[in-house]
Design an enzyme around this catalytic site. Structure first.
Site, PDB file in Angstrom:
ATOM      1  N   GLY A   1      19.882   3.084  -0.116  1.00 32.40           N
ATOM      2  CA  GLY A   1      19.524   1.673  -0.149  1.00 32.40           C
ATOM      3  C   GLY A   1      18.333   1.282   0.703  1.00 32.40           C
TER       4      GLY A   1
ATOM      5  N   TYR B   1       7.677   4.408   1.990  1.00 30.13           N
ATOM      6  CA  TYR B   1       8.160   5.779   2.137  1.00 30.13           C
ATOM      7  C   TYR B   1       9.545   5.758   2.767  1.00 30.13           C
ATOM      8  CZ  TYR B   1       8.637  10.568   3.785  1.00 30.13           C
ATOM      9  OH  TYR B   1       9.098  11.836   4.034  1.00 30.13           O
ATOM     10  N   VAL B   2      10.417   6.597   2.218  1.00 32.65           N
ATOM     11  CA  VAL B   2      11.753   6.813   2.758  1.00 32.65           C
ATOM     12  C   VAL B   2      11.917   8.321   2.921  1.00 32.65           C
ATOM     13  CG1 VAL B   2      14.233   6.547   2.340  1.00 32.65           C
ATOM     14  CG2 VAL B   2      12.642   4.741   1.622  1.00 32.65           C
TER      15      VAL B   2
ATOM     16  N   TYR C   1      11.606   1.267  -9.507  1.00 30.26           N
ATOM     17  CA  TYR C   1      10.880  -0.001  -9.489  1.00 30.26           C
ATOM     18  C   TYR C   1      11.260  -0.864 -10.686  1.00 30.26           C
ATOM     19  CZ  TYR C   1       7.997   2.201  -5.885  1.00 30.26           C
ATOM     20  OH  TYR C   1       7.563   2.827  -4.750  1.00 30.26           O
TER      21      TYR C   1
ATOM     22  N   GLU D   1       0.830  -1.206   0.000  1.00 27.26           N
ATOM     23  CA  GLU D   1       0.000   0.000   0.000  1.00 27.26           C
ATOM     24  C   GLU D   1       0.864   1.255   0.000  1.00 27.26           C
ATOM     25  OE1 GLU D   1      -3.224   2.502  -0.111  1.00 27.26           O
ATOM     26  OE2 GLU D   1      -3.196   0.354  -0.459  1.00 27.26           O
TER      27      GLU D   1
END
Length: 160
Positions: A96, A87-88, A132, A84
């Site tokens: 990484g 987040y970074v 991605y 869903e």
């Protein structure tokens, strides 16, 4: 510095809420978050839980999260893992963390016998799309998401 991934714990509900709010702001919807730390606590740690989450840390500091749930493929006859949110924090990007989160979730999907690992990405978020794709994801461009919510959901439920 290698990211570590740990299961979310009940005390992480406020942190997850903060991360979701930051993600919503990044996705140009800063006022769209209706969830609260309490609703995250209930969803993640209630019986039964509606979703699961992990926290990513660098040097003991929380810098990201992933929240997922299981869906089901009638064509495959097996459940899948649906991401869903991932987040970074801006300061941790490029270190990484996102990669570690995706690898971790792929491992969970394999461990649980999932047929698929899926998620959505906004069509304008080209850096995420490129990331991605670099991890092996394939766009499902022929599919579009359909949604009914709010008053439209109530109206649909009232149809006979």
């Amino acid at each position: 510095m290698t990211p570590t991934i740990r299961p979310a714990e009940p005390h992480d509900a406020a942190l997850i809420h903060r991360f979701v709010s930051e993600l919503a702001a990044f996705e140009r919807e800063p006022d769209a978050v209706e969830a609260t730390p309490g609703s995250f606590a209930e969803a993640l740690f209630g019986v039964p839980p509606a979703a699961e989450a992990v926290i990513a840390e660098l040097d003991g500091e929380a810098v990201g999260f992933a929240l997922w749930f299981h869906n089901f493929s009638t064509w495959k006859g097996r459940r899948g893992l649906y991401l869903e949110d991932l987040y970074v924090t801006p300061a941790a990007r490029g270190k990484g963390v996102g990669r570690a989160l995706l690898i971790h979730l792929a491992g969970i999907a394999i461990e649980r016998g999932c047929a698929r690992f899926e998620w959505s990405v906004l069509d304008w978020n080209q850096p995420a799309i490129d990331f991605y794709r670099s991890m092996g994801a394939v766009g499902m461009d022929e599919w579009t998401i359909q949604r009914v919510e709010g008053q439209a959901l109530a109206k649909l439920a009232a149809l006979e």
